[in-house]
Design an enzyme around this catalytic site. Structure first.
Site, PDB file in Angstrom:
ATOM      1  N   HIS A   1       0.806  -1.030  -0.068  1.00 30.86           N
ATOM      2  CA  HIS A   1       0.029  -0.147  -0.078  1.00 30.86           C
ATOM      3  C   HIS A   1       0.900   1.284  -0.113  1.00 30.86           C
ATOM      4  CE1 HIS A   1      -3.919  -1.931   1.752  1.00 30.86           C
ATOM      5  NE2 HIS A   1      -3.326  -2.760   0.900  1.00 30.86           N
TER       6      HIS A   1
ATOM      7  N   GLU B   1       0.900   3.930   1.676  1.00 33.49           N
ATOM      8  CA  GLU B   1       1.527   4.099   2.971  1.00 33.49           C
ATOM      9  C   GLU B   1       2.432   3.381   3.602  1.00 33.49           C
ATOM     10  OE1 GLU B   1      -3.574   4.844   3.331  1.00 33.49           O
ATOM     11  OE2 GLU B   1      -1.753   3.433   2.232  1.00 33.49           O
TER      12      GLU B   1
ATOM     13  N   CYS C   1      -6.244   2.011   5.787  1.00 33.31           N
ATOM     14  CA  CYS C   1      -6.993   0.896   6.242  1.00 33.31           C
ATOM     15  C   CYS C   1      -6.352   0.365   7.471  1.00 33.31           C
ATOM     16  CB  CYS C   1      -6.586  -0.237   5.121  1.00 33.31           C
ATOM     17  SG  CYS C   1      -4.902  -0.847   5.190  1.00 33.31           S
TER      18      CYS C   1
ATOM     19  N   CYS D   1      -2.440  -0.196   7.283  1.00 32.05           N
ATOM     20  CA  CYS D   1      -1.559   1.138   7.133  1.00 32.05           C
ATOM     21  C   CYS D   1      -1.834   1.977   8.548  1.00 32.05           C
ATOM     22  CB  CYS D   1      -2.268   1.876   5.881  1.00 32.05           C
ATOM     23  SG  CYS D   1      -1.620   0.909   4.566  1.00 32.05           S
TER      24      CYS D   1
END
Length: 147
Positions: free
Chosen positions: A47, A49, A77, A80
């Protein structure tokens, strides 16, 4: 946030969900940037992040990112959000809420939870309509392409 949106656009064009992230230091200098690479890297943790936190930690040679601000186009999410808390980010700025998996304010509030060991400052809704439309458009295109 403009740079994060541009990074998200690059991710979307490459087949990943369009999310972009950038970290700036206390002087306002961009020290790391990333976009979602889950599909391209075949990595569930890729991801934006997570990738940007890794890069910033390498630049600063520390996992303590207390004096940094993370800009991301979509509310993080659970994975993250946890990583952001663990990195001790000073300020999180995100564009649009995630009604399905947002764990900063929408579905869950991980930063203010009793399980959080760091109090995270958060600003949401920055360039919200642009970030939301970018995601909406990408998902609509994916649905029409796959039908």
């Amino acid at each position: 946030m403009n740079r994060a949106i541009a990074l998200a656009d690059e991710a979307g064009k490459a087949g990943d969900v369009p999310v972009g992230a950038i970290i700036v230091d206390s002087g306002g200098n961009a020290i790391a940037e990333a976009s979602n690479r889950k599909e391209r890297d075949k990595d569930p943790t890729a991801h934006a992040e997570i990738l940007v936190l890794r890069k910033a930690s390498q630049v600063l040679q520390s996992w303590h990112l207390n004096d940094c601000t993370l800009y991301v186009t979509l509310e993080p999410c659970p994975m993250c959000a946890g990583a952001i808390i663990q990195a001790r980010i000073g300020l999180l700025v995100y564009g649009t809420d995630d009604a399905k998996t947002g764990c900063i304010r929408t579905v869950m509030n991980l930063p203010d939870s009793s399980c959080s060991n760091h109090r995270l400052s958060v600003i949401s809704g920055i360039m919200e309509s642009t970030c939301r439309e970018q995601l909406r458009s990408w998902f609509a295109n994916q649905r029409s392409t796959n039908n």
